[in-house]
Structures are given as structure tokens and as C-alpha cells.
Design a protein around this motif. Structure first.
Motif, mmCIF file in Angstrom:
data_model
loop_
_atom_site.group_PDB
_atom_site.id
_atom_site.type_symbol
_atom_site.label_atom_id
_atom_site.label_comp_id
_atom_site.label_asym_id
_atom_site.label_seq_id
_atom_site.Cartn_x
_atom_site.Cartn_y
_atom_site.Cartn_z
ATOM 1 N N SER A 242 0.884 -1.228 0.029
ATOM 2 C CA SER A 242 0.029 0.060 0.058
ATOM 3 C C SER A 242 0.929 1.421 -0.038
ATOM 4 C CB SER A 242 -0.967 -0.194 1.393
ATOM 5 O OG SER A 242 -0.474 0.130 2.470
ATOM 6 N N TYR A 245 2.124 1.731 -3.617
ATOM 7 C CA TYR A 245 0.900 2.559 -4.320
ATOM 8 C C TYR A 245 0.815 3.979 -3.948
ATOM 9 C CZ TYR A 245 -0.750 -1.346 -7.147
ATOM 10 O OH TYR A 245 -0.764 -2.382 -8.203
ATOM 11 N N GLU A 246 0.944 4.241 -2.754
ATOM 12 C CA GLU A 246 0.671 5.753 -2.347
ATOM 13 C C GLU A 246 1.798 6.453 -2.994
ATOM 14 O OE1 GLU A 246 0.510 6.023 1.804
ATOM 15 O OE2 GLU A 246 -1.590 4.913 2.079
ATOM 16 N N THR A 249 0.943 6.786 -6.594
ATOM 17 C CA THR A 249 -0.112 7.620 -7.056
ATOM 18 C C THR A 249 0.334 9.199 -6.815
ATOM 19 O OG1 THR A 249 -0.839 7.101 -4.801
ATOM 20 C CG2 THR A 249 -2.050 5.937 -6.603
ATOM 21 N N PHE A 250 1.076 9.404 -5.619
ATOM 22 C CA PHE A 250 1.627 10.758 -5.484
ATOM 23 C C PHE A 250 2.403 11.096 -6.587
ATOM 24 C CE2 PHE A 250 1.124 9.936 -0.628
ATOM 25 C CZ PHE A 250 -0.084 10.546 -0.626
ATOM 26 N N ASP A 253 0.243 11.886 -9.460
ATOM 27 C CA ASP A 253 -0.504 13.128 -9.452
ATOM 28 C C ASP A 253 0.420 14.403 -9.562
ATOM 29 O OD1 ASP A 253 -2.771 14.753 -8.891
ATOM 30 O OD2 ASP A 253 -2.836 14.194 -6.657
ATOM 31 N N VAL A 307 -6.804 -1.488 -3.100
ATOM 32 C CA VAL A 307 -6.158 -0.299 -2.327
ATOM 33 C C VAL A 307 -7.224 0.501 -2.119
ATOM 34 C CG1 VAL A 307 -4.039 -0.737 -4.035
ATOM 35 C CG2 VAL A 307 -5.882 0.919 -4.721
ATOM 36 N N ASN A 308 -6.844 1.547 -1.328
ATOM 37 C CA ASN A 308 -7.756 2.728 -0.790
ATOM 38 C C ASN A 308 -8.113 3.475 -2.034
ATOM 39 O OD1 ASN A 308 -9.147 4.845 0.479
ATOM 40 N ND2 ASN A 308 -7.339 5.053 2.041
ATOM 41 N N LYS A 310 -9.400 6.206 -2.179
ATOM 42 C CA LYS A 310 -8.643 7.694 -2.387
ATOM 43 C C LYS A 310 -7.539 7.808 -3.393
ATOM 44 C CE LYS A 310 -9.891 9.144 2.080
ATOM 45 N NZ LYS A 310 -9.465 9.723 3.602
ATOM 46 N N LEU A 311 -6.753 6.387 -3.606
ATOM 47 C CA LEU A 311 -5.631 6.380 -4.515
ATOM 48 C C LEU A 311 -6.313 6.289 -6.030
ATOM 49 C CD1 LEU A 311 -3.524 4.269 -2.366
ATOM 50 C CD2 LEU A 311 -3.625 6.702 -2.520
ATOM 51 N N HIS A 312 -7.517 5.978 -6.264
ATOM 52 C CA HIS A 312 -7.804 5.776 -7.699
ATOM 53 C C HIS A 312 -7.782 7.067 -8.275
ATOM 54 C CE1 HIS A 312 -10.665 2.342 -6.148
ATOM 55 N NE2 HIS A 312 -9.296 2.122 -5.961
#
Length: 557
Positions: A242, A245-246, A249-250, A253, A307-308, A310-312
Motif C-alpha cells: 500500500s 501504491y501511495e 499515486t503521489f 498526481d 487499495v484505498n 482515495k488512491l484511484h
């Protein structure tokens, strides 16, 4: 007459003087002649004179005749007496006899005339009664005529109402028929597109199989590495995954906001006629990198349910901006297959049973997990997913649902702000084609939502003030296959754009002003809304002298 009577009496008294006898004879002849003339006058004029005048004439005549006859009888008696005495000659006595016969005839005629007069009175009475009946009938007919006129008037009103209703129903039926034809045309278009997609899928079958084989090899290699990690520490595995993935994703972004989106903005603002520069080479390099990353990012969508949620959003945003970088690039067959698979996954969502990292016992006990993108309840995620579907999917039924979702989101201020943030105008323009008539109307509905009065309307019009938008409008207006409904929607947008003074050169560059003038000249005046907007466009461009009231009306619309 009185003199005659005196003379006649004197003659009777004397009865001796021959000259007196001659005078008496003349007087009698004159009296008879007078009576006959009066009777003749009565007979001749009785048929033409009024009844009361004829009756008076007849009575006078009868009285004269009676008086004359009395005289003749008296004179005849005296004459007979004189004749017996030998005083009157025989030929005079014969004359008196003839006159007596005439007197009898006249009496009979007088009786016949009286009977005829009685018949005339009866006929007059009958005619008077009949005239009264006729007058009553005439009055009744006059009343009937009045009622008839009233009935005709009411029938005329009912007929006019009936004709109006028939005309209205005919118009409704015509509109329904047109709508049915549009639906049939859309259905035929959908059928053609689906047939072409079916052939395209058969053609791409080998490429898809090769891509699936590569994915299976990658998936087989990953569990081996993950098993090594599980040997060292099973409890630390999920948090480490996780965190990775965070981190990813950051980074996605960050790249999307600071690099990809800004490059896209710069690309839309630069002049297309400039020669290739260092920026162009950087753009090509960015496109090549996006082409390498997109297949990997598409594979990573399968992990999104674990995954969470919020990460989508960062992953979908990165995929979106990567796709936008490929708008002007050349896509080979492998990218076409990747785009199609990406669009279907975004549209349908990802549903997985169990966690592929967990043991078999845990996998059977775990519940199904879902990653919803296009059908997400989060508007930013749903909005971006809708844009990706519009960019990657070619199935008409998917595109129709995507446009419907976009139109719903654009009714809110948040949706309009997202439309401007993600620069959606080029995506909508790619679907404004005459060949895709089934989607033209719903595509224009989304643009019309952006033109409504809000804080986003003016930035939207500025985003449409470029060559690509006016070129697309020019191609649409040149087509003869557009129906009135689509023309009205297009002219509403052009009317808004014509109020921006700098857009006048755009209208002239693509000869839009000439096409609008011709359209204004040939449009049916019954299409009032279309005529008002066409006239307002010409007025804003300085090509019409119409009243400014029309411009105010179209602006209010």
C-alpha cells in the motif's frame, strides 16, 4: 234622367203628337243605349277594377237598367194601350216588343253578373285567408332562415376548430414521424458502427492474444517475487504494498498536475504554423513515454480494488493526461488495443473475488471487491472516467451513456469547473462529426450546458475561440444532412461566440459568415428560434441592420 222621365210622361199623356212619339222613341233608345253601354263598361272593367269599384259600377248600372226597363214597361203598357186605341204605329210597337225581350235578357245577365260577383267575393275571401296563411308561413320561414344562419355560423366555427385541431394533430404526427426517422437513422448508424467494430475486433484478435500472453508472463513473475517477500515477513507485506501504491499515486498526481497538463495547455496555445523547435521534440519524447506507460497503467487497474479508493483518482488522472498527450501523435495497433481495453475497464469497473496476495484459505473467505470508475459516486473520479471513455471507446451505446453522464454532471457548478480544468473542448469536438449523427445531438447538449449563465460560461467561450472549434463548425454547416434541431444548438453556440469581437476574424477565416447569411436566407420562417439566432449572429458581426430587439431576444434564449 229626370228630364227624360218628364219628357216621357208628357209623351204618354199626349199620345197624339207624332213628333212627340219620335222624341219618346229617341229617349227610350238613348236610355237603353246608355244602360247597355254602362253594362258593357261594367263587363269590360269588372275583371280589372277592384272588387268594391266593380260592385259600385254594377249596382249603378243595374239601377239604370232597372229604371230604363220600368220606363219601357210603363211605356210599353201605355204603348199597348195606345196601340189598342190605334195611336202607335205597328212598327213602333214591334220595336217596343224587341226592347222588352232585350230587357228580359239584361235581367238574366244581371242575375248572372250577381252570381259571378258572389263567386268573386268568395274567391276574394279565400285569397285573403290564403294570404294570411302565406304571411304566417313567410314569418316562420324568416325565423327558420335566422336559425339556419346561426346554425351555419356555429358550424363554421366548429369546422374551423376541427381544422385547427386536425392541423395541430398533423404537426404532432409529423414531428413524431421525424423523431421515428431520427431514431431509425440512429439505430442504423449504431448497427453499422457495431458491424465495423465486430470486423475490427476480429482483425485485432491476434494482437490481443499476444498482449494477453505478455500480461500472463508478467503476472506469473510477480507472485514469485511476492512469495520471497512473504517468507521474510507476511505481516509487513500489505502495508509495504500500500505504501508503494501511495508513492506511485503521489508521483502520478505530481506529474499530471505539474508536467502533463501544462504541456497540454501550452500545446493548445502555440501557433500550429511554427516550425518544429525544441519544445516540439520534447513533446514527441513525452508522447513516446506515455505510450510506454499506458499499457502498464492499464494493467495496474486490476489492483485498484485492493487499495484505498482515495488512491484511484491520481491513477485515473495520470491515465487521462497521458491519453491527452497522444491526441496529435500516431498510434500503432498495439495502442489501439490498449485504448479499447482501457476504455472497457473504466466503463465497466473492476470486480475481483479475493486477494491474489493472500493464501488460498483467506482467498476463499474474502468477499468480492469492486473499483468503480465510470459509475463512481465521486464526481471528480466519475467525470475523469467519463472523459477517458469518450477518448478510448468506439461502441456507440457506451458513448451515448458517457455523454448522458457528462450532461448530468455539467448541470452543476462543480461539473462545469471540472470541464474547464480538464480542457474538455477538444474531446467533444472529436465527436462533432456528420458521420456520427446519433451522437451529435447529445454532444451539443453538453456544450449548451456550458453556455448557460455561470462563472464558467465566459472561460468556456474563450476555450472555444480557436481554429479547431471554428473548423469543426464550418464542416458541420457545409453538410446538408443536419436537421433543424442540431442547427439550432450549433447556432446558439455561434451566437455566443459572435459577441466576442476577436472571433470575427475566425468567422471570416472559415467563411462562416457567408454560410450563415445563406442559411438565414433559405431557412423556413416557421423556425423562429433558428432565424432569431442567425440574425443575431449577423448583427454581432456587423452584417445586418436588423433591430437590436432581435439580438436581445436571442440573448435571453
Amino acid at each position: 234622367m229626370y228630364c227624360l222621365w218628364l219628357r216621357f210622361d208628357d209623351e204618354q199623356d199626349s199620345c197624339c203628337d207624332s213628333s212627340d212619339l219620335e222624341k219618346e222613341e229617341k229617349a227610350i233608345n238613348w236610355s237603353e243605349t246608355d244602360a247597355v253601354q254602362n253594362t258593357a263598361i261594367y263587363v269590360e272593367t269588372g275583371s280589372t277594377l277592384p272588387f268594391h269599384l266593380a260592385a259600385n259600377t254594377q249596382e249603378n248600372s243595374d239601377q239604370n237598367v232597372t229604371n230604363g226597363l220600368l220606363r219601357k214597361i210603363i211605356s210599353g203598357t201605355n204603348a199597348a194601350a195606345c196601340s189598342t186605341q190605334g195611336l202607335i204605329p205597328s212598327h213602333i210597337s214591334q220595336i217596343y216588343d224587341e226592347l222588352f225581350v232585350i230587357h228580359q235578357k239584361l235581367q238574366r245577365e244581371s242575375l248572372a253578373q250577381q252570381e259571378y260577383a258572389l263567386q268573386l267575393r268568395k274567391r276574394e275571401h279565400f285569397l285573403t285567408e290564403r294570404e294570411t296563411v302565406l304571411f304566417s308561413h313567410e314569418a316562420a320561414l324568416a325565423k327558420i332562415r335566422g336559425v339556419e344562419e346561426e346554425v351555419h355560423t356555429k358550424l363554421g366555427i366548429i369546422k374551423e376548430q376541427h381544422e385547427a385541431e386536425v392541423k395541430q394533430l398533423t404537426e404532432v404526427l409529423r414531428e413524431i414521424t421525424k423523431e421515428n426517422r431520427r431514431l431509425k437513422s440512429s439505430f442504423d448508424t449504431l448497427k453499422e458502427v457495431n458491424d465495423s467494430l465486430r470486423k475490427q475486433r476480429k482483425h485485432e484478435l491476434l494482437t490481443v492474444k499476444k498482449s494477453n500472453n505478455i500480461c500472463q508472463v508478467v503476472q506469473k513473475s510477480k507472485p514469485v517475487k511476492q512469495e520471497k517477500v512473504t517468507v521474510t515477513s507476511k505481516n509487513a507485506k500489505l502495508p509495504t504494498n500500500s505504501q508503494v501504491y501511495e508513492l506511485l499515486t503521489f508521483l502520478m498526481d505530481w506529474i499530471s498536475d505539474q508536467h502533463l497538463s501544462k504541456i497540454k495547455i501550452h500545446e493548445e496555445r502555440e501557433d500550429s504554423h511554427k516550425p518544429q523547435t525544441i519544445e516540439t521534440s520534447k513533446k514527441i519524447c513525452t508522447q513516446e513515454r506515455c505510450m510506454k506507460l499506458l499499457p502498464i497503467a492499464t494493467e495496474q487497474l486490476q489492483w485498484m480494488p485492493f487499495v484505498n479508493s482515495k488512491l484511484h483518482m491520481p491513477v485515473i488522472k495520470f491515465i487521462y493526461w497521458s491519453i491527452r498527450q497522444l491526441d496529435s501523435g500516431v498510434q500503432h495497433a498495439a495502442m489501439t488495443s490498449t485504448m479499447r481495453r482501457l476504455g472497457e475497464d473504466i466503463f465497466k469497473g473492476i470486480v475481483i473475488k479475493g486477494n491474489p496476495d493472500s493464501s488460498s484459505e483467506q482467498s476463499t473467505e474474502s468477499k468480492s471487491k469492486l473499483a468503480a470508475f465510470f459509475k463512481s459516486s465521486c464526481m471528480p473520479l466519475r467525470f475523469l472516467s467519463t472523459l477517458i471513455v469518450l477518448k478510448t471507446v468506439t461502441q456507440v451505446d457506451y458513448l451515448a451513456q458517457a455523454f448522458d453522464s457528462l450532461r448530468t454532471d455539467l448541470k452543476t457548478d462543480e461539473g462545469k469547473a471540472l470541464f474547464l480544468e480538464y480542457q474538455c473542448v477538444p474531446i467533444i469536438l472529436s465527436h462533432l462529426k456528420v458521420s456520427s449523427r446519433g451522437l451529435l445531438s447529445v454532444a451539443f447538449d453538453g456544450l449548451l450546458q456550458m453556455t448557460t449563465e455561470s462563472d464558467s460560461s465566459q472561460p468556456f467561450l474563450e476555450a472555444c475561440s480557436n481554429e479547431s472549434f471554428f473548423r469543426t463548425c464550418s464542416l458541420l454547416l457545409r453538410s446538408s444532412k443536419l436537421d433543424t434541431q442540431i442547427l439550432e444548438k450549433l447556432c446558439v453556440i455561434l451566437q455566443k461566440l459572435s459577441r466576442i469581437k476577436s472571433n470575427k476574424k475566425m468567422f471570416e477565416m472559415f467563411a462562416l459568415h457567408q454560410m450563415i447569411q445563406e442559411l438565414h436566407r433559405t431557412t423556413n420562417p416557421d423556425h423562429v428560434f433558428l432565424c432569431i439566432n442567425l440574425n443575431s449572429i449577423l448583427l454581432n458581426l456587423g452584417l445586418s441592420r436588423s433591430n437590436s430587439l432581435i439580438s436581445g431576444l436571442s440573448t435571453s434564449h
